[in-house]
Scaffold this motif. Sequence first.
Motif, mmCIF file in Angstrom:
data_model
loop_
_atom_site.group_PDB
_atom_site.id
_atom_site.type_symbol
_atom_site.label_atom_id
_atom_site.label_comp_id
_atom_site.label_asym_id
_atom_site.label_seq_id
_atom_site.Cartn_x
_atom_site.Cartn_y
_atom_site.Cartn_z
ATOM 1 N N UNK A 82 19.303 10.979 7.715
ATOM 2 C CA UNK A 82 19.667 11.018 6.297
ATOM 3 C C UNK A 82 21.162 11.269 6.153
ATOM 4 N N UNK A 83 21.816 10.380 5.417
ATOM 5 C CA UNK A 83 23.226 10.566 5.066
ATOM 6 C C UNK A 83 23.295 10.869 3.576
ATOM 7 N N UNK A 84 23.891 11.986 3.234
ATOM 8 C CA UNK A 84 24.089 12.319 1.826
ATOM 9 C C UNK A 84 25.310 11.563 1.307
ATOM 10 N N UNK A 85 25.132 10.856 0.192
ATOM 11 C CA UNK A 85 26.244 10.226 -0.529
ATOM 12 C C UNK A 85 26.334 10.923 -1.875
ATOM 13 N N UNK A 141 31.520 10.326 -2.529
ATOM 14 C CA UNK A 141 31.790 9.105 -3.284
ATOM 15 C C UNK A 141 33.183 9.196 -3.917
ATOM 16 N N UNK A 142 33.827 8.031 -4.129
ATOM 17 C CA UNK A 142 33.406 6.678 -3.764
ATOM 18 C C UNK A 142 33.594 6.415 -2.270
ATOM 19 N N UNK A 143 32.820 5.461 -1.753
ATOM 20 C CA UNK A 143 32.839 5.154 -0.322
ATOM 21 C C UNK A 143 33.327 3.726 -0.120
ATOM 22 N N UNK A 198 31.101 2.982 4.808
ATOM 23 C CA UNK A 198 29.657 3.062 4.602
ATOM 24 C C UNK A 198 28.901 2.449 5.777
ATOM 25 N N UNK A 199 29.320 1.266 6.188
ATOM 26 C CA UNK A 199 28.659 0.600 7.314
ATOM 27 C C UNK A 199 28.838 1.393 8.608
ATOM 28 N N UNK A 200 30.030 1.933 8.797
ATOM 29 C CA UNK A 200 30.285 2.734 9.995
ATOM 30 C C UNK A 200 29.406 3.984 10.001
ATOM 31 N N UNK A 201 29.231 4.601 8.834
ATOM 32 C CA UNK A 201 28.404 5.805 8.735
ATOM 33 C C UNK A 201 26.953 5.503 9.098
ATOM 34 N N UNK A 202 26.435 4.384 8.617
ATOM 35 C CA UNK A 202 25.057 3.994 8.930
ATOM 36 C C UNK A 202 24.892 3.795 10.437
ATOM 37 N N UNK A 203 25.834 3.093 11.045
ATOM 38 C CA UNK A 203 25.752 2.839 12.486
ATOM 39 C C UNK A 203 25.876 4.131 13.289
ATOM 40 N N UNK A 204 26.768 5.021 12.853
ATOM 41 C CA UNK A 204 26.938 6.296 13.553
ATOM 42 C C UNK A 204 25.673 7.141 13.467
ATOM 43 N N UNK A 205 25.085 7.207 12.280
ATOM 44 C CA UNK A 205 23.859 7.991 12.111
ATOM 45 C C UNK A 205 22.739 7.438 12.979
ATOM 46 N N UNK A 206 22.619 6.135 13.014
ATOM 47 C CA UNK A 206 21.581 5.496 13.826
ATOM 48 C C UNK A 206 21.793 5.787 15.310
ATOM 49 N N UNK A 241 28.094 11.378 10.700
ATOM 50 C CA UNK A 241 29.216 10.881 9.899
ATOM 51 C C UNK A 241 29.503 11.791 8.707
ATOM 52 N N UNK A 242 30.765 12.175 8.559
ATOM 53 C CA UNK A 242 31.159 13.033 7.440
ATOM 54 C C UNK A 242 32.556 12.658 6.975
#
Length: 214
Positions: free
Chosen positions: A79-82, A105-107, A112-120, A125-126
């Motif tokens: 889970x990434x909090x936005x 926000x704003x992102x 955003x894409x980098x955060x998703x890949x990092x979390x996966x 990602x912060x």
Amino acid sequence: MPITVAIVEDNEDLRLGTLYVLKASPSVKVVGEYEDAEDFLKDVKSNPPDVVLMDIGLPGMSGIEATRELKRRHPRVQVIILSVFEDNENVFQAICAGACGYITKPVMPAQLLEAVEQAFDGASPMSPHIARKVLEIFRQFAPPPKVDYNLTDRELEVLEFLTHGHDLKLIAEKLFVSPFTVRAHVRNIYDKLHVHSKSEAVAKALKERLLPRK
């Protein structure tokens, strides 16, 4: 296989903007978009996504509560909090609820894409200023530096027996010394720990973890 992502955001413009960015990437597949946490949690019972982008200020159940419930049901979901919230309380509660990342926000699309890949991939990602806040928050919970009271090995033995509730006579029997010798050790322990009673000595020993682990 693309990374499956769900979006939980009550602001329609932000939700559609996030959806647009993610759909443009071949490495990501959006499997759901939701205005509130309740509908999201109903939908993910059997087939949870890899990553969830979660707003905090949702109608009804908050994003933090939803994160906690989601992680209880599906611990492997990231889970990434936005959020627009940057205060210590929300950051701390989100991390404690199980969020792996926190982006304000704003992102930017690339972020955003980098955060998703990092979390996966197992990273956290912060936003830079949020990462600093997290460090500051957890420093507050760091244990105090260990004080060296210069207790001898024998005094540590006596102190350990005290924590077990033994009286001076029993300690003397176990150490094969006289009760007078044990009493002298106890006085030295009190002086070194700056305490005045057995209960204070035991409490300090346990609180500051003065005894060696076995």
